[in-house]
Design an enzyme around this catalytic site. Structure first.
Site, PDB file in Angstrom:
ATOM      1  N   ALA A  13      31.439 -89.061 -16.625  1.00 45.47           N
ATOM      2  CA  ALA A  13      32.492 -88.157 -17.250  1.00 45.47           C
ATOM      3  C   ALA A  13      32.035 -86.872 -17.880  1.00 45.47           C
ATOM      4  CB  ALA A  13      33.672 -88.833 -17.813  1.00 45.47           C
ATOM      5  N   GLY A  14      30.761 -86.408 -17.297  1.00 45.94           N
ATOM      6  CA  GLY A  14      30.238 -85.133 -18.302  1.00 45.94           C
ATOM      7  C   GLY A  14      30.859 -83.787 -17.750  1.00 45.94           C
ATOM      8  N   VAL A  16      29.723 -82.169 -15.130  1.00 40.92           N
ATOM      9  CA  VAL A  16      29.825 -82.165 -13.850  1.00 40.92           C
ATOM     10  C   VAL A  16      30.812 -83.106 -13.174  1.00 40.92           C
ATOM     11  CG1 VAL A  16      28.363 -82.572 -11.515  1.00 40.92           C
ATOM     12  CG2 VAL A  16      27.420 -81.416 -13.382  1.00 40.92           C
ATOM     13  N   GLY A  17      30.720 -84.301 -13.557  1.00 39.54           N
ATOM     14  CA  GLY A  17      31.821 -85.404 -13.069  1.00 39.54           C
ATOM     15  C   GLY A  17      33.114 -84.669 -13.519  1.00 39.54           C
ATOM     16  N   ASP A  37      32.823 -93.888 -17.197  1.00 43.49           N
ATOM     17  CA  ASP A  37      31.693 -93.669 -18.087  1.00 43.49           C
ATOM     18  C   ASP A  37      31.776 -94.801 -19.118  1.00 43.49           C
ATOM     19  OD1 ASP A  37      30.765 -90.515 -18.938  1.00 43.49           O
ATOM     20  OD2 ASP A  37      30.211 -92.066 -20.151  1.00 43.49           O
ATOM     21  N   GLU A 170      25.834 -80.272  -6.860  1.00 42.12           N
ATOM     22  CA  GLU A 170      27.021 -79.458  -7.533  1.00 42.12           C
ATOM     23  C   GLU A 170      26.534 -77.993  -7.907  1.00 42.12           C
ATOM     24  OE1 GLU A 170      30.185 -79.913  -7.339  1.00 42.12           O
ATOM     25  OE2 GLU A 170      29.676 -77.794  -7.772  1.00 42.12           O
ATOM     26  N   PHE A 171      26.822 -76.726  -7.487  1.00 39.00           N
ATOM     27  CA  PHE A 171      26.313 -75.578  -7.725  1.00 39.00           C
ATOM     28  C   PHE A 171      27.073 -74.795  -9.014  1.00 39.00           C
ATOM     29  CE2 PHE A 171      24.653 -76.318  -3.395  1.00 39.00           C
ATOM     30  CZ  PHE A 171      23.308 -76.387  -3.799  1.00 39.00           C
ATOM     31  N   LYS A 225      18.847 -77.674  -4.056  1.00 43.74           N
ATOM     32  CA  LYS A 225      19.528 -77.483  -5.409  1.00 43.74           C
ATOM     33  C   LYS A 225      18.306 -77.109  -6.198  1.00 43.74           C
ATOM     34  CE  LYS A 225      22.099 -78.102  -8.851  1.00 43.74           C
ATOM     35  NZ  LYS A 225      23.186 -77.533  -9.264  1.00 43.74           N
ATOM     36  N   LEU A 226      17.402 -77.773  -6.433  1.00 44.57           N
ATOM     37  CA  LEU A 226      16.225 -77.298  -7.339  1.00 44.57           C
ATOM     38  C   LEU A 226      15.859 -75.894  -7.075  1.00 44.57           C
ATOM     39  CD1 LEU A 226      13.540 -80.432  -7.620  1.00 44.57           C
ATOM     40  CD2 LEU A 226      15.795 -79.755  -8.870  1.00 44.57           C
ATOM     41  N   ASN A 229      18.297 -73.252  -8.467  1.00 38.84           N
ATOM     42  CA  ASN A 229      18.154 -73.095  -9.885  1.00 38.84           C
ATOM     43  C   ASN A 229      17.032 -72.405 -10.335  1.00 38.84           C
ATOM     44  OD1 ASN A 229      20.606 -73.856 -10.536  1.00 38.84           O
ATOM     45  ND2 ASN A 229      20.140 -76.010 -11.236  1.00 38.84           N
ATOM     46  N   CYS A 281      20.463 -77.385 -16.919  1.00 39.07           N
ATOM     47  CA  CYS A 281      19.713 -77.312 -15.534  1.00 39.07           C
ATOM     48  C   CYS A 281      18.685 -76.668 -15.408  1.00 39.07           C
ATOM     49  CB  CYS A 281      20.889 -76.818 -14.647  1.00 39.07           C
ATOM     50  SG  CYS A 281      22.111 -77.955 -14.303  1.00 39.07           S
TER      51      CYS A 281
HETATM   52  C1  UDX Z   1      23.379 -73.079 -13.491  1.00 39.47           C
HETATM   53  C2  UDX Z   1      23.513 -72.670 -12.103  1.00 39.47           C
HETATM   54  O1  UDX Z   1      24.219 -71.219 -12.037  1.00 39.47           O
HETATM   55  C3  UDX Z   1      24.352 -73.621 -11.443  1.00 39.47           C
HETATM   56  O2  UDX Z   1      24.590 -72.936  -9.890  1.00 39.47           O
HETATM   57  C4  UDX Z   1      23.904 -74.818 -11.322  1.00 39.47           C
HETATM   58  O3  UDX Z   1      24.912 -75.862 -10.572  1.00 39.47           O
HETATM   59  C5  UDX Z   1      23.846 -75.458 -12.929  1.00 39.47           C
HETATM   60  O4  UDX Z   1      22.993 -74.558 -13.296  1.00 39.47           O
HETATM   61  P1  UDX Z   1      24.499 -73.013 -15.654  1.00 39.47           P
HETATM   62  O5  UDX Z   1      23.443 -73.290 -16.575  1.00 39.47           O
HETATM   63  O6  UDX Z   1      25.936 -73.636 -16.171  1.00 39.47           O
HETATM   64  O7  UDX Z   1      24.544 -73.029 -14.195  1.00 39.47           O
HETATM   65  O8  UDX Z   1      25.026 -71.360 -16.009  1.00 39.47           O
HETATM   66  P2  UDX Z   1      24.238 -69.804 -15.627  1.00 39.47           P
HETATM   67  O9  UDX Z   1      25.316 -69.066 -15.650  1.00 39.47           O
HETATM   68  O10 UDX Z   1      23.630 -70.210 -14.409  1.00 39.47           O
HETATM   69  O11 UDX Z   1      23.435 -69.479 -16.677  1.00 39.47           O
HETATM   70  C6  UDX Z   1      22.387 -70.106 -17.293  1.00 39.47           C
HETATM   71  C7  UDX Z   1      21.701 -69.441 -18.434  1.00 39.47           C
HETATM   72  O12 UDX Z   1      21.145 -68.216 -17.773  1.00 39.47           O
HETATM   73  C8  UDX Z   1      22.793 -68.916 -19.637  1.00 39.47           C
HETATM   74  O13 UDX Z   1      21.863 -69.304 -20.728  1.00 39.47           O
HETATM   75  C9  UDX Z   1      22.879 -67.667 -19.484  1.00 39.47           C
HETATM   76  O14 UDX Z   1      23.322 -66.975 -20.518  1.00 39.47           O
HETATM   77  C10 UDX Z   1      21.411 -67.352 -18.816  1.00 39.47           C
HETATM   78  N1  UDX Z   1      21.847 -65.726 -17.826  1.00 39.47           N
HETATM   79  C11 UDX Z   1      22.537 -66.067 -16.889  1.00 39.47           C
HETATM   80  C12 UDX Z   1      21.090 -64.770 -18.433  1.00 39.47           C
HETATM   81  O15 UDX Z   1      20.422 -64.818 -19.316  1.00 39.47           O
HETATM   82  N2  UDX Z   1      21.217 -63.696 -17.705  1.00 39.47           N
HETATM   83  C13 UDX Z   1      21.857 -63.494 -16.536  1.00 39.47           C
HETATM   84  O16 UDX Z   1      22.029 -62.547 -15.638  1.00 39.47           O
HETATM   85  C14 UDX Z   1      22.727 -64.861 -15.962  1.00 39.47           C
HETATM   86  P1  ADP Z   2      26.154 -83.335 -16.719  1.00 43.61           P
HETATM   87  O1  ADP Z   2      26.010 -82.079 -17.448  1.00 43.61           O
HETATM   88  O2  ADP Z   2      25.244 -83.707 -15.672  1.00 43.61           O
HETATM   89  O3  ADP Z   2      27.674 -84.003 -16.251  1.00 43.61           O
HETATM   90  P2  ADP Z   2      26.692 -85.046 -19.019  1.00 43.61           P
HETATM   91  O4  ADP Z   2      25.711 -85.513 -20.039  1.00 43.61           O
HETATM   92  O5  ADP Z   2      27.584 -84.175 -19.387  1.00 43.61           O
HETATM   93  O6  ADP Z   2      25.725 -84.630 -17.908  1.00 43.61           O
HETATM   94  O7  ADP Z   2      27.363 -86.201 -18.634  1.00 43.61           O
HETATM   95  C1  ADP Z   2      26.731 -87.274 -17.905  1.00 43.61           C
HETATM   96  C2  ADP Z   2      27.632 -88.716 -18.310  1.00 43.61           C
HETATM   97  O8  ADP Z   2      27.293 -89.748 -17.714  1.00 43.61           O
HETATM   98  C3  ADP Z   2      27.623 -89.117 -19.737  1.00 43.61           C
HETATM   99  O9  ADP Z   2      29.111 -88.940 -20.381  1.00 43.61           O
HETATM  100  C4  ADP Z   2      27.286 -90.436 -20.080  1.00 43.61           C
HETATM  101  O10 ADP Z   2      27.684 -91.296 -20.949  1.00 43.61           O
HETATM  102  C5  ADP Z   2      27.581 -90.786 -18.523  1.00 43.61           C
HETATM  103  N1  ADP Z   2      26.577 -92.010 -17.965  1.00 43.61           N
HETATM  104  C6  ADP Z   2      25.229 -92.206 -17.975  1.00 43.61           C
HETATM  105  N2  ADP Z   2      24.770 -93.389 -17.423  1.00 43.61           N
HETATM  106  C7  ADP Z   2      26.014 -94.187 -17.203  1.00 43.61           C
HETATM  107  C8  ADP Z   2      26.171 -95.228 -16.464  1.00 43.61           C
HETATM  108  N3  ADP Z   2      25.121 -96.396 -16.123  1.00 43.61           N
HETATM  109  N4  ADP Z   2      27.495 -95.568 -16.413  1.00 43.61           N
HETATM  110  C9  ADP Z   2      28.480 -94.644 -16.593  1.00 43.61           C
HETATM  111  N5  ADP Z   2      28.347 -93.569 -17.321  1.00 43.61           N
HETATM  112  C10 ADP Z   2      27.158 -93.186 -17.523  1.00 43.61           C
END
Ligand code: UDX
Ligand code: ADP
Length: 483
Positions: A13-14, A16-17, A37, A170-171, A225-226, A229, A281
Site C-alpha cells: 500500500a505504498g 505505487v499500490g 500491507d 507503472e509509469f 520500464k528500466l 527511467n 526509482c
Molecule cells: C519517475 C518517472 O518519471 C516515472 O515514470 C516512474 O514511474 C517513476 O520514476 P518520479 O521519480 O516520481 O518518477 O518523478 P520524476 O518527475 O521523474 O522526477 C525524478 C527526479 O528528477 C526528481 O528529483 C525531480 O526533481 C528530478 N527532475 C525531473 C529534474 O531534476 N529535472 C527535470 O527536468 C525533471
Molecule cells: P513503492 O514506492 O514502490 O510503492 P513503498 O515503499 O511506498 O514502495 O511501498 C511498498 C509497500 O509494500 C510498503 O508499505 C511495505 O510495507 C509493503 N510490503 C512489503 N513487503 C510486503 C509483503 N510481503 N506483504 C505485504 N506488504 C508488503
C-alpha cells in the site's frame, strides 16, 4: 477463454499500490479492490477518518479515496484472506537496492517480491493472474513464476490452482500520480497468456483508449520500464552537466534548454537543471541496468549507464561545496535555512532526495540548519538524517546563537520565521510557495551578507536582487556576472 475479473488484491500500500488501486477502483465500480500491507500503521493511515492523514500526499488522491473507500476500495492487513478471494493479484511491494551480499549497491533486493509470491502460491484459490507492478529487474517474472509453480502439487490439484504472470510496469510520477494514472501515455502489458493479457487489458479499457494499451513479451515489458527511467534520468544528468558549464562560461542553462528543447527530436520536457534527481526509482533502476549489463558481459554498456548516476552524485556534492565556498569557506556556526526536503514538489516522499544529501554535507561542515517543507514533517526528516532535531517541539528559537548548534538542525513550520537571522537560504525543492516569497521581508530578518541559493530556478531573481540579497541560481552563469 475470456477471464472476467471481479476481485483484485494489491500487495503493498505504498506510493505505487495506493494511488494505482484507487484509480482502478474509481473507474471500475464492479470490481472489488483490496490493498493489503504488512505495515499496520500504514493501513490505519489509509483508513483514517481525516483524509489529511492519508500516508501519501498526492494532488487529487483524497477525493478518490472519499468516493471509493468502503464501497469497492478497501485497505487491510488481512493479506491471506484477500489473496484467497482474488482473481488478480498485483505485487506492488518495495524493491530497494541491496545493501549487502552479491550485487550489493546495484542489484534490487527482491526479498519482498519473493515473500509476496510465496504468499500468493500458498493462499490463492483457482485461477489467479499475478501482475508485477513494482519496478523489477528483467527476468523477475520468471522468479515469480517459478515460485508459483513450486506450490505443493497435491495442494495444487486439490484446490485447482493455476497461475499466469504478467508484467505491467507503472509509469506514474509522484506529485502527478493521479493525473498520470487517469491519462497515461501508454499502458504496457507483458505476458505469455493472451487470455490473461486481455483480462488486464479490459480493466484499463474502462478509461484508457485502445491504442494506448501495448502488448509485449514479458521481458520487453520489464526492460522497457528500466529503460524509460534510465533515459529520463540520463536527460537530467545531461542538462545538469551543461548547467555546470553554463555557470563557468556565463551562459544560462534555461536558455540552452529552451533552444535545444524546441528541436522536436529532443523535446522540451525533463530538461530542468537542478540539484540532481532523487526519488525511489531513477538511481535504483539505472543501477539495476548496470548490474544486468555486467552480468551479461557488457561492461561498456554498464559503464555508460553508471556515469549517469556518478554525474548525479557529483552534482549534489558540487552544490554543497559551492555553498560552503561562497559563505567564505565555512558554514560552521552559520544558520542556513533549507526550503524543501521532498525529492520533488507535490509529494511528501523523501526517498533519495537531493535535499537529504545536501543537508548531510552541510551538517558535516558544521552548519545549523533550519529545515522547512510544506508536506514533510519533522519525524520523517529525523529518520532520514538519523539525527534528532535540536528543538523537539518544532517551535524553533529563531533568535538563538547558531554556534551552540553546530552540525544540528531544527524544523520550522513557518517559512518567514525559518529565515530569521539566517546567513543563507537554500531552495532545494520546487514547491510553488517558495517562488512567491516576499524577499523584502525575508531580507530584513537575515544576517548580512545574506545569500539566496536557488537550486531549482524558481525564485524571481529581480526581486531578490532588489531586496539587496546576494543571489546564486543553478546553471546561470549570467547572473553570477551581474554581481
Ligand atoms: C519517475 C518517472 O518519471 C516515472 O515514470 C516512474 O514511474 C517513476 O520514476 P518520479 O521519480 O516520481 O518518477 O518523478 P520524476 O518527475 O521523474 O522526477 C525524478 C527526479 O528528477 C526528481 O528529483 C525531480 O526533481 C528530478 N527532475 C525531473 C529534474 O531534476 N529535472 C527535470 O527536468 C525533471
Ligand atoms: P513503492 O514506492 O514502490 O510503492 P513503498 O515503499 O511506498 O514502495 O511501498 C511498498 C509497500 O509494500 C510498503 O508499505 C511495505 O510495507 C509493503 N510490503 C512489503 N513487503 C510486503 C509483503 N510481503 N506483504 C505485504 N506488504 C508488503
Amino acid at each position: 477463454m475470456k477471464i472476467c475479473i471481479r476481485n483484485i488484491c494489491c500487495i503493498g500500500a505504498g506510493y505505487v499500490g495506493g494511488p494505482t488501486m484507487a484509480v482502478i477502483a474509481d473507474y471500475c465500480p464492479n470490481i472489488k479492490v483490496a490493498v493489503v500491507d504488512v505495515n499496520k500503521n500504514r493501513i490505519d493511515l489509509w483508513n483514517s477518518k481525516d483524509l489529511d492523514d492519508l500516508p501519501i500526499y498526492e494532488p487529487g488522491l483524497k477525493k478518490i479515496i472519499e468516493r471509493c473507500r468502503g464501497k469497492n476500495l478497501f485497505f487491510s492487513t488481512s493479506i491471506n484472506e484477500y489473496i484467497e478471494s482474488a482473481d488478480m493479484v498485483f505485487i506492488s511491494v518495495n524493491t530497494p537496492t541491496k545493501k549487502t551480499g552479491i550485487g550489493a549497491g546495484k542489484a534490487s533486493d527482491l526479498k519482498w517480491v519473493e515473500a509476496s509470491a510465496r504468499q500468493v502460491a500458498k493462499f490463492s484459490k483457482g485461477n489467479t493472474i499475478v501482475v508485477e507492478k513494482s519496478t523489477l529487474p528483467v527476468k523477475t517474472a520468471e522468479v515469480i513464476k517459478e515460485i508459483l509453480e513450486s506450490t505443493d502439487p497435491i495442494q495444487k490439484v486439490k484446490e485447482q490452482k493455476s497461475f499466469h504472470v504478467l508484467s505491467n510496469p507503472e509509469f506514474l510520477a509522484e506529485g502527478s500520480a493521479i493525473n498520470d494514472l487517469q491519462k497515461p501515455d501508454r499502458i504496457l502489458i507483458g505476458g505469455e497468456s493472451k487470455d490473461a493479457i486481455m483480462a488486464l487489458h479490459e480493466i484499463y479499457r474502462n478509461w484508457v483508449p485502445e491504442e494506448k494499451i501495448l502488448h509485449t513479451n514479458i521481458w520487453s515489458s520489464e526492460l522497457a520500464k528500466l529503460t524509460a527511467n534510465a533515459f529520463l534520468a540520463q536527460r537530467i544528468s545531461s542538462i545538469n552537466s551543461i548547467g555546470a558549464l553554463c555557470e563557468a562560461t556565463g551562459a544560462d542553462v534555461r536558455e540552452v534548454a529552451r533552444a535545444i528543447g524546441s528541436d522536436k527530436r529532443i523535446g522540451s520536457r525533463f530538461l530542468d537543471s537542478g540539484p540532481g534527481f532523487g526519488g525511489s526509482c531513477f538511481k535504483k533502476d539505472i543501477l539495476n541496468l548496470v548490474y544486468l549489463s555486467n552480468h551479461f558481459g557488457l561492461p561498456e554498456v554498464a559503464n555508460f549507464w553508471e556515469s549517469v548516476v556518478s554525474l548525479n552524485n557529483w552534482n549534489q556534492n558540487r552544490l554543497s561545496t559551492l555553498i560552503v565556498k561562497t559563505l567564505f569557506g565555512t558554514v560552521s556556526s552559520k544558520k542556513i535555512c533549507i526550503l524543501g526536503f521532498s525529492f520533488k514538489a507535490n509529494t511528501n516522499d523523501t526517498r533519495d532526495s537531493a535535499a537529504l544529501n545536501i543537508c548531510k554535507n552541510l551538517l558535516e561542515e558544521g552548519a545549523y540548519l533550519i529545515i522547512h517543507d510544506p508536506k514533510v514533517g519533522s519525524k520523517q526528516i529525523e529518520l532520514d538524517l538519523n539525527l534528532k532535531p535540536v528543538i523537539e517541539s518544532e517551535d524553533v528559537e529563531y533568535e538563538s546563537d547558531p554556534s551552540q548548534y553546530e552540525g544540528k538542525w531544527s524544523y520550522s513550520r513557518e517559512v518567514y520565521k525559518a529565515c530569521n537571522r539566517a546567513d543563507a537560504i537554500v531552495v532545494l525543492t520546487e514547491w510553488e510557495m517558495y517562488s512567491d516569497l516576499n524577499w523584502e521581508i525575508v531580507a530584513k530578518s537575515m544576517r548580512s551578507p545574506a545569500w539566496v541559493f536557488d537550486s531549482r530556478s524558481i525564485v524571481n531573481s529581480k526581486k531578490v536582487l532588489k531586496a539587496k540579497l546576494n543571489f546564486w541560481r543553478v546553471g546561470d552563469g549570467a547572473i553570477q556576472k551581474k554581481r
